[in-house]
Design a protein around this motif. Structure first.
Motif, PDB file in Angstrom:
ATOM      1  N   GLU A  56       7.698  -5.989  16.450  1.00 17.05           N
ATOM      2  CA  GLU A  56       7.688  -6.522  15.090  1.00 17.05           C
ATOM      3  C   GLU A  56       6.281  -6.466  14.508  1.00 17.05           C
ATOM      4  OE1 GLU A  56       9.945 -10.206  14.079  1.00 17.05           O
ATOM      5  OE2 GLU A  56       7.951 -11.010  13.605  1.00 17.05           O
ATOM      6  N   GLY A  57       5.286  -6.772  15.334  1.00 15.71           N
ATOM      7  CA  GLY A  57       3.906  -6.762  14.872  1.00 15.71           C
ATOM      8  C   GLY A  57       3.430  -5.367  14.474  1.00 15.71           C
ATOM      9  N   ILE A  58       3.756  -4.374  15.290  1.00 14.43           N
ATOM     10  CA  ILE A  58       3.354  -2.993  15.001  1.00 14.43           C
ATOM     11  C   ILE A  58       4.042  -2.498  13.733  1.00 14.43           C
ATOM     12  CG2 ILE A  58       3.484  -0.613  15.840  1.00 14.43           C
ATOM     13  CD1 ILE A  58       3.214  -1.814  18.708  1.00 14.43           C
ATOM     14  N   ALA A  59       5.339  -2.817  13.611  1.00 17.46           N
ATOM     15  CA  ALA A  59       6.092  -2.398  12.418  1.00 17.46           C
ATOM     16  C   ALA A  59       5.531  -3.063  11.161  1.00 17.46           C
ATOM     17  CB  ALA A  59       7.571  -2.749  12.589  1.00 17.46           C
ATOM     18  N   ALA A  60       5.158  -4.334  11.286  1.00 10.40           N
ATOM     19  CA  ALA A  60       4.612  -5.060  10.137  1.00 10.40           C
ATOM     20  C   ALA A  60       3.281  -4.462   9.704  1.00 10.40           C
ATOM     21  CB  ALA A  60       4.431  -6.538  10.483  1.00 10.40           C
ATOM     22  N   ARG A  61       2.437  -4.114  10.678  1.00  7.22           N
ATOM     23  CA  ARG A  61       1.152  -3.503  10.344  1.00  7.22           C
ATOM     24  C   ARG A  61       1.364  -2.195   9.582  1.00  7.22           C
ATOM     25  NH1 ARG A  61      -1.855   0.609  11.269  1.00  7.22           N
ATOM     26  NH2 ARG A  61      -4.105   0.415  10.983  1.00  7.22           N
ATOM     27  N   GLU A  62       2.268  -1.369  10.086  1.00 13.33           N
ATOM     28  CA  GLU A  62       2.543  -0.087   9.431  1.00 13.33           C
ATOM     29  C   GLU A  62       3.083  -0.302   8.026  1.00 13.33           C
ATOM     30  OE1 GLU A  62       5.172   1.896  12.076  1.00 13.33           O
ATOM     31  OE2 GLU A  62       3.589   2.463  13.508  1.00 13.33           O
ATOM     32  N   HIS A  63       3.922  -1.295   7.854  1.00 13.43           N
ATOM     33  CA  HIS A  63       4.488  -1.597   6.540  1.00 13.43           C
ATOM     34  C   HIS A  63       3.396  -2.026   5.563  1.00 13.43           C
ATOM     35  CE1 HIS A  63       7.129  -3.233   3.446  1.00 13.43           C
ATOM     36  NE2 HIS A  63       6.457  -4.371   3.515  1.00 13.43           N
ATOM     37  N   ILE A  64       2.503  -2.894   6.002  1.00 11.28           N
ATOM     38  CA  ILE A  64       1.429  -3.386   5.129  1.00 11.28           C
ATOM     39  C   ILE A  64       0.501  -2.235   4.735  1.00 11.28           C
ATOM     40  CG2 ILE A  64      -0.570  -4.915   4.978  1.00 11.28           C
ATOM     41  CD1 ILE A  64       0.934  -6.821   6.892  1.00 11.28           C
ATOM     42  N   VAL A  65       0.123  -1.435   5.710  1.00  8.72           N
ATOM     43  CA  VAL A  65      -0.764  -0.296   5.433  1.00  8.72           C
ATOM     44  C   VAL A  65      -0.104   0.671   4.450  1.00  8.72           C
ATOM     45  CG1 VAL A  65      -1.855   1.739   6.435  1.00  8.72           C
ATOM     46  CG2 VAL A  65      -2.015  -0.461   7.611  1.00  8.72           C
ATOM     47  N   HIS A  66       1.171   0.960   4.692  1.00  5.75           N
ATOM     48  CA  HIS A  66       1.893   1.931   3.852  1.00  5.75           C
ATOM     49  C   HIS A  66       2.059   1.438   2.422  1.00  5.75           C
ATOM     50  CE1 HIS A  66       4.772   5.020   2.709  1.00  5.75           C
ATOM     51  NE2 HIS A  66       5.607   4.066   2.307  1.00  5.75           N
ATOM     52  N   THR A  67       2.337   0.152   2.247  1.00 10.70           N
ATOM     53  CA  THR A  67       2.629  -0.369   0.909  1.00 10.70           C
ATOM     54  C   THR A  67       1.377  -0.778   0.132  1.00 10.70           C
ATOM     55  OG1 THR A  67       2.989  -2.589   1.851  1.00 10.70           O
ATOM     56  CG2 THR A  67       4.929  -1.167   1.534  1.00 10.70           C
ATOM     57  N   THR A  68       0.260  -0.981   0.829  1.00 14.70           N
ATOM     58  CA  THR A  68      -0.955  -1.427   0.128  1.00 14.70           C
ATOM     59  C   THR A  68      -2.051  -0.370   0.104  1.00 14.70           C
ATOM     60  OG1 THR A  68      -2.030  -2.372   2.108  1.00 14.70           O
ATOM     61  CG2 THR A  68      -0.488  -3.784   0.891  1.00 14.70           C
ATOM     62  N   GLY A  69      -1.982   0.602   1.007  1.00 10.94           N
ATOM     63  CA  GLY A  69      -3.055   1.592   1.100  1.00 10.94           C
ATOM     64  C   GLY A  69      -4.290   1.060   1.788  1.00 10.94           C
ATOM     65  N   ASN A  70      -4.211  -0.152   2.328  1.00 11.72           N
ATOM     66  CA  ASN A  70      -5.324  -0.779   3.031  1.00 11.72           C
ATOM     67  C   ASN A  70      -5.140  -0.543   4.532  1.00 11.72           C
ATOM     68  OD1 ASN A  70      -7.212  -2.460   4.236  1.00 11.72           O
ATOM     69  ND2 ASN A  70      -6.784  -4.219   2.933  1.00 11.72           N
ATOM     70  N   ASN A  71      -6.031   0.254   5.119  1.00 11.65           N
ATOM     71  CA  ASN A  71      -5.930   0.557   6.550  1.00 11.65           C
ATOM     72  C   ASN A  71      -6.572  -0.500   7.436  1.00 11.65           C
ATOM     73  OD1 ASN A  71      -4.597   3.194   6.619  1.00 11.65           O
ATOM     74  ND2 ASN A  71      -6.393   3.892   5.472  1.00 11.65           N
ATOM     75  N   ASN A  72      -7.260  -1.446   6.805  1.00 10.99           N
ATOM     76  CA  ASN A  72      -7.980  -2.466   7.578  1.00 10.99           C
ATOM     77  C   ASN A  72      -7.052  -3.636   7.898  1.00 10.99           C
ATOM     78  OD1 ASN A  72     -10.078  -3.628   8.928  1.00 10.99           O
ATOM     79  ND2 ASN A  72     -11.330  -4.043   7.124  1.00 10.99           N
ATOM     80  N   VAL A  73      -5.967  -3.311   8.590  1.00  9.10           N
ATOM     81  CA  VAL A  73      -4.962  -4.300   8.981  1.00  9.10           C
ATOM     82  C   VAL A  73      -4.763  -4.195  10.485  1.00  9.10           C
ATOM     83  CG1 VAL A  73      -2.582  -5.084   8.683  1.00  9.10           C
ATOM     84  CG2 VAL A  73      -3.816  -4.080   6.748  1.00  9.10           C
TER      85      VAL A  73
END
Length: 316
Positions: A73-90
């Motif tokens: 769940e954590g890995i999927a959430a990180r990928e989702h945040i990065v993909h939807t915000t363009g912020n790789n610093n997650v």
């Protein structure tokens, strides 16, 4: 039969009208503040309301750390945040608040690897099963919702104090609930209730508010503020921990007629970002406004007693 149908139709109309009113009165965080260069940590930031909080803070340019006990769940959430915000610093970090050892390991890793912590959002929570104890001998709902949060916050305080500055203080946001008003702090904080399951949850949220107020008193003179928030009735998966079928129904009702996870995240975001919210500490917010906690939650002596007992239980 016609009378029964008429009553049911009337009830349905009332629910729909109430839902429309509720949706129209749900407040939104109005702050446009950017937080580039700042670091935020969101426990339970991988699903539901926590994911929405983390995603919004990432959108505003922060380095975001999301924490939960489930790696996939954590890995999927990180990928989702990065993909939807363009912020790789997650970054995702493993944290199990139901384990004192995991909480200490997590805090130690953060203190070793992070040079600042501007915002700590203690959002993680569970609602059941209320009758189960953890390996530490604590009620699982109490440990995840309160004792783990208590320990984690105290362990991270040195970094929060180091980061905070006059005019730009570090912020701690603790997720409480309107149900704290039904909570009672008994002599046995780990008592299990098999019938009144909600009683343990209510007690844990009362403890969160009491902890917030006492911590604010102990942080006087420091550049750190701490406040608690009532997100309202939010349609998330937390209800399914009680009963899968009933939980899905309750989740659907709250999602449609009260708040979606995005709507539920707004008060926490307001307290984390709003300029005025950064000037107060030890307070209780609801619907993006200062509100009043229960009379019990404002009992200063009870808060001090709870603090001492909590220190013993988490072995500070």
């Amino acid at each position: 039969m016609i009378v029964v149908l008429g009553v049911l139709l009337a009830i349905l109309c009332i629910i729909i009208l109430f839902g429309i009113y509720q949706k129209k009165t749900n407040a939104l965080c109005e702050s446009k503040k950017r937080i580039d260069g700042k670091t935020v940590l969101v426990t339970g930031g991988t699903a539901g309301m926590g994911l929405e909080i983390a995603r919004e803070l990432a959108t505003r340019g922060a380095r975001v750390i999301v924490a939960c006990p489930f790696p996939e769940e954590g890995i999927a959430a990180r990928e989702h945040i990065v993909h939807t915000t363009g912020n790789n610093n997650v970054q995702f970090k493993h944290l199990d608040l139901a384990s004192l050892a995991s909480t200490r390991r997590f805090a130690d890793e953060v203190l070793r690897n992070e040079n600042r912590l501007d915002i700590l959002v203690n959002n993680a929570g569970v609602a059941g099963p209320c009758e189960r104890n953890t390996a530490d001998g604590m009620n699982i709902v109490m440990q995840v919702n309160y004792f783990g949060t208590f320990l984690l916050t105290l362990l991270l305080l040195p970094l929060l104090k180091k980061t905070g500055m006059p005019g730009e203080r570090s912020r701690i946001v603790n997720t409480a609930s309107v149900l704290h008003r039904l909570g009672k702090v008994s002599d046995d904080l780990n008592a299990n209730y098999k019938v009144l399951r909600g009683e343990v949850y209510a007690r844990s949220k009362l403890c969160v508010v009491l902890f917030t107020r006492e911590l604010a008193q102990r942080l006087k003179g420091e550049n750190v503020v701490v406040n608690s928030v009532d997100p309202g009735a939010v349609g998330t998966g937390i209800f399914q921990s009680w009963n899968e079928t009933v939980g899905r129904i309750v989740r659907w009702i709250t999602y449609c007629f009260f708040k979606t996870p995005w709507e539920g995240a707004q008060t926490a975001l307001h307290v984390a970002l709003d300029e005025g919210a950064g000037d107060v500490t030890g307070e209780f917010f609801r619907n993006c406004r200062l509100s009043s906690a229960s009379q019990t939650a404002c009992d200063a002596e009870l808060a001090k007693t709870l603090w001492k007992e909590s220190e013993k239980l988490v072995k500070m």
